[in-house]
Design a protein around this motif. Structure first.
Motif, PDB file in Angstrom:
ATOM      1  N   ASP A   1      75.058  68.281  94.393  1.00 60.02           N
ATOM      2  CA  ASP A   1      76.103  68.386  95.415  1.00 60.02           C
ATOM      3  C   ASP A   1      77.312  69.131  94.875  1.00 60.02           C
ATOM      4  O   ASP A   1      77.917  69.957  95.568  1.00 60.02           O
ATOM      5  CB  ASP A   1      76.509  66.989  95.885  1.00 60.02           C
ATOM      6  N   LEU A   2      77.671  68.838  93.633  1.00 61.91           N
ATOM      7  CA  LEU A   2      78.810  69.509  93.013  1.00 61.91           C
ATOM      8  C   LEU A   2      78.564  71.009  92.881  1.00 61.91           C
ATOM      9  O   LEU A   2      79.483  71.819  93.067  1.00 61.91           O
ATOM     10  CB  LEU A   2      79.073  68.894  91.625  1.00 61.91           C
TER      11      LEU A   2
ATOM     12  N   ASN B   1      70.269  59.575  90.490  1.00 61.03           N
ATOM     13  CA  ASN B   1      71.572  59.606  91.161  1.00 61.03           C
ATOM     14  C   ASN B   1      72.506  60.625  90.528  1.00 61.03           C
ATOM     15  O   ASN B   1      73.243  61.333  91.219  1.00 61.03           O
ATOM     16  CB  ASN B   1      72.207  58.218  91.140  1.00 61.03           C
ATOM     17  N   ARG B   2      72.475  60.709  89.195  1.00 56.71           N
ATOM     18  CA  ARG B   2      73.338  61.660  88.500  1.00 56.71           C
ATOM     19  C   ARG B   2      72.938  63.095  88.844  1.00 56.71           C
ATOM     20  O   ARG B   2      73.794  63.960  89.043  1.00 56.71           O
ATOM     21  CB  ARG B   2      73.248  61.432  86.994  1.00 56.71           C
ATOM     22  N   ARG B   3      71.672  63.356  88.933  1.00 60.65           N
ATOM     23  CA  ARG B   3      71.203  64.693  89.301  1.00 60.65           C
ATOM     24  C   ARG B   3      71.664  65.060  90.707  1.00 60.65           C
ATOM     25  O   ARG B   3      72.097  66.183  90.955  1.00 60.65           O
ATOM     26  CB  ARG B   3      69.671  64.772  89.226  1.00 60.65           C
TER      27      ARG B   3
ATOM     28  N   GLU C   1      74.286  63.955  92.286  1.00 64.88           N
ATOM     29  CA  GLU C   1      75.719  64.239  92.222  1.00 64.88           C
ATOM     30  C   GLU C   1      75.965  65.660  91.719  1.00 64.88           C
ATOM     31  O   GLU C   1      76.818  66.383  92.248  1.00 64.88           O
ATOM     32  CB  GLU C   1      76.410  63.229  91.310  1.00 64.88           C
ATOM     33  N   HIS C   2      75.240  66.056  90.690  1.00 61.78           N
ATOM     34  CA  HIS C   2      75.407  67.398  90.128  1.00 61.78           C
ATOM     35  C   HIS C   2      74.959  68.473  91.121  1.00 61.78           C
ATOM     36  O   HIS C   2      75.574  69.540  91.205  1.00 61.78           O
ATOM     37  CB  HIS C   2      74.622  67.514  88.828  1.00 61.78           C
TER      38      HIS C   2
ATOM     39  N   SER D   1      80.705  70.615 101.001  1.00 64.81           N
ATOM     40  CA  SER D   1      80.831  69.963  99.707  1.00 64.81           C
ATOM     41  C   SER D   1      79.483  69.692  99.077  1.00 64.81           C
ATOM     42  O   SER D   1      79.360  69.630  97.864  1.00 64.81           O
ATOM     43  CB  SER D   1      81.591  68.640  99.857  1.00 64.81           C
ATOM     44  N   SER D   2      78.425  69.510  99.890  1.00 60.45           N
ATOM     45  CA  SER D   2      77.105  69.226  99.342  1.00 60.45           C
ATOM     46  C   SER D   2      76.233  70.461  99.266  1.00 60.45           C
ATOM     47  O   SER D   2      75.049  70.353  99.037  1.00 60.45           O
ATOM     48  CB  SER D   2      76.406  68.163 100.201  1.00 60.45           C
TER      49      SER D   2
END
Length: 689
Positions: A92-93, A85-87, A89-90, A408-409
């Motif tokens: 997409d950022l 999940n953290r990956r 998010e990164h 954004s993604s």
């Protein structure tokens, strides 16, 4: 951003070189139960010998929770390796749509970093390490399942037991790891099986069969013979040698004939730079051409060169891709020499030397002034080609890369409205400057693929020799060529088109139709079937391949043998040729023309137009028939005439301008077409005149 890309374009960004792996104890559920006890002992004593690469790890105030990005070989501590999940998010950022995932953490029983270390010293050690790599591959398949359309995992194999490697390739293909396989790292201590070894043939066969790419990645710093690091200076040594081992890989796979036997094999070289490619290919091509000369000083290389059907640069264009981590603006300037269709952008996540979380800024800084369609290729589309298997049996239903719908993604997939197809004249692969031999329009970038019919002798051989300076040439002739067929028969033409399509890899840059029978031929029907229908059949059959090239070109060199007959060619015979009635045209030629073709063309005779010339000049036989055009007015002196045609939907629909009576025949150009050469056409002394 400090720099802005040209236009308001949106790109699908796929990182061709990211890294992931399980936490040290996270591999245990994927390991066979018989190894659990030994695994617990190994995990309790394991330390990464390359932790000193990142000095922050030794500081008292360091916290992995606060500092997630670590340098290269030390980054196995970071939860970003396994926190799905953290990956996401990164990604997409950072505007990244997908990632090709290399290993990063140490799989069970690996003595050092996953990207370094000596090979197993015994069968018992091999079995433990092999079990560990299989555990990583199954963990990676599970990890990619959490975001199947955004991740392409790369499995690991060992080459010590080829049967095991072949079985694992089939297994990971069934699991849906569509990124390919990672070959063992090279190192200064040796011990790895060289890629040209004959024992590896079954591995190349299964990779080609299943469309599984093979990867070479730059290794970690070299280890000392006793397994310990040799000091901070070895980091620089490893970084300096990262290109050397890929140089070896290219030479081994090409000169051993592996890529000749397996033309569909994909090879990806990652994290070793890109600027070295043009010079290295020039060196390999020079060796190839020197070794191909049986009378030269390097004639002892000739047996090896005979195994190859094209220069090394041709194999590189067809089979290789570059995972371009840390891609520099200076490399972007050389993108046409390297090959725009070879370069694949990479973030190198989660390494601190990568571009995350500044990938957008890095892209803008690297590609200012680069055409949007080329940026789109390098940022994502090339990675799709290299990683998406066309014969996947994956259990994951979405086999295409994700195409984010919001800014954004990441970015949107380019469509026809966003990316209009570049015209041939605007293509940056063509330069209007002077190339070799003072010729304008010479290709000055990556090697193209050219087809020459009649390449074994005469005009065809001369043209093929000239084209080999900057192209991979596929020769077609009765004998002594890459494709040996008889273009005087429909079956031979169809076979030629099929073989060229297989050898060319799906697209062509140039077709030269030079095949034809000369004045010694005594069969008018044979002359019609080869010189006209052979030319028309090859050009028509290869048009789809030409249409896929960036700046396609075709040249029809037509014999004047028919037109040199004392009596003009009957109008109905020309009409039969243009209408495609080969059998009737042959019968009419044998019945109405003399069985002996004049060897010389008296200057006092006026010559009728040649049907192949008119076909090529008007675009197609059907278009010529629909115009109802008549043969060109005869001229007093014959000379071979050549014209370049466009294999596209925009071919001109008008007959070629008639020449003035008595005017000297010469090649004529449409103003919108770029000619092959600015020089005058020489009159050849071959059998075509």
């Amino acid at each position: 951003m400090a720099e802005q890309l040209a236009g308001d374009h949106h790109y699908v960004v796929i990182s061709s070189d990211n890294h992931a792996g399980a936490d040290l104890l996270g591999y245990k559920p994927f390991l066979a139960e018989k190894w659990h006890e030994e695994f617990d002992a190994w995990a309790a004593s394991y330390t990464n010998p390359w932790e000193f690469v990142d000095p922050r790890l030794k500081r008292d105030d360091f916290s992995i929770d606060k500092t997630e990005l670590l340098a290269g070989a030390a980054s196995w501590h970071s939860p970003l390796n396994w926190d799905s999940n953290r990956r996401l998010e990164h990604m997409d950022l950072d505007g990244v749509a997908g990632e090709v995932i290399f290993p990063n953490t140490a799989p069970p029983f690996m003595p050092g970093s996953v990207l370094s270390g000596k090979g197993p010293a015994s069968r018992a050690e091999y079995e433990k390490r092999w079990a560990g790599l299989q555990a990583h591959n199954r963990w990676l398949a599970d990890f990619c399942d959490k975001a199947p359309v955004r991740r392409a995992g790369i499995a690991q194999v060992l080459l010590d037991d080829v049967d095991d490697a072949v079985a694992e390739v089939r297994a990971i293909h069934g699991m849906g790891l569509r990124g390919g396989i990672l070959l063992p790292m090279d190192g200064p201590l040796g011990g790895t099986v060289p890629l040209h070894h004959s024992s590896l043939e079954p591995l190349w066969e299964v990779c080609e069969e299943l469309d599984v790419a093979i990867h070479k990645h730059s290794s970690a710093p070299p280890e000392q013979p006793n397994g310990t690091p040799g000091g901070p200076g070895e980091i620089a040594i490893g970084f300096a040698e990262r290109q050397f081992f890929n140089h070896r890989c290219v030479a081994q796979l090409i000169f051993s004939g592996v890529l000749e036997r397996h033309p569909g094999l994909k090879v990806v070289l990652s994290e070793s730079g890109s600027a070295w490619v043009p010079n290295h290919l020039r060196n390999l091509d020079s060796l190839y051409h020197s070794g191909s000369d049986e009378t030269g000083l390097l004639a002892f290389l000739t047996p090896g060169m005979r195994m190859l059907s094209m220069p090394p640069s041709g194999y590189f264009k067809r089979n290789f891709f570059l995972g371009s981590s840390l891609f520099l603006p200076s490399e972007a300037e050389k993108r046409h020499e390297i090959g725009v269709d070879k370069i694949m952008w990479a973030v190198d996540y989660p390494h601190s030397e990568g571009t995350f979380p500044y990938s957008r800024d890095a892209i803008a800084y690297t590609f200012p002034g680069v055409p949007p369609e080329e940026i789109a290729d390098m940022l994502g589309l090339n990675a799709m080609k290299s990683s998406a298997s066309t014969r996947s049996r994956s259990r994951r239903s979405p086999t295409a890369w994700v195409r984010p719908s919001t800014r954004s993604s990441g970015c949107r997939a380019r469509c026809r409205r966003c990316r209009p197809r570049a015209s041939a004249r605007s293509s940056p692969r063509w330069r209007s400057g002077t190339g070799d031999g003072g010729e304008r329009g010479t290709r000055r970038s990556a090697v193209g693929v050219a087809v020459v019919t009649g390449s074994a002798s005469g005009i065809g051989a001369a043209i093929a020799g000239r084209l080999r300076r900057a192209h991979t040439v596929i020769g077609v002739d009765l004998a002594g060529a890459d494709v040996e067929v008889d273009l005087g028969t429909p079956a031979g033409r169809a076979s030629a088109v099929r073989e060229v399509e297989r050898l060319a890899g799906g697209e062509l840059d140039v077709v030269v139709a030079a095949a034809g029978v000369g004045p010694t031929n005594r069969s008018p029907s044979r002359l019609i079937s080869v010189n006209h229908f052979g030319t028309v059949g090859v050009l028509a059959g290869l048009r789809p391949l030409l249409s896929r090239g960036r700046s396609p070109a075709a040249l029809a060199i037509c014999s004047n043998t028919v037109s040199c007959h004392p009596n003009p060619v009957p109008e109905h015979l020309v009409r039969l040729c243009l209408e495609g009635e080969e059998e009737k045209a042959g019968e009419a030629a044998d019945a109405e023309l003399s069985s002996t073709v004049a060897i010389r063309c008296p200057r006092s005779l006026r010559c009728a137009g040649c049907a192949p010339v008119r076909w090529s000049r008007t675009g197609s036989a059907q278009e010529s028939a629909s115009t109802g055009s008549r043969p060109a007015t005869p001229t007093r002196r014959c000379s071979p005439s050549a014209s370049r045609i466009r294999p596209s939907r925009t071919a001109p629909r008008r007959p070629w301008p008639r020449s003035r009576p008595g005017a000297r025949s010469r090649p004529t150009r449409w103003p919108q077409w770029r000619p092959f050469s600015s020089g005058r056409t020489r009159r050849p002394s071959s059998d075509r005149s």
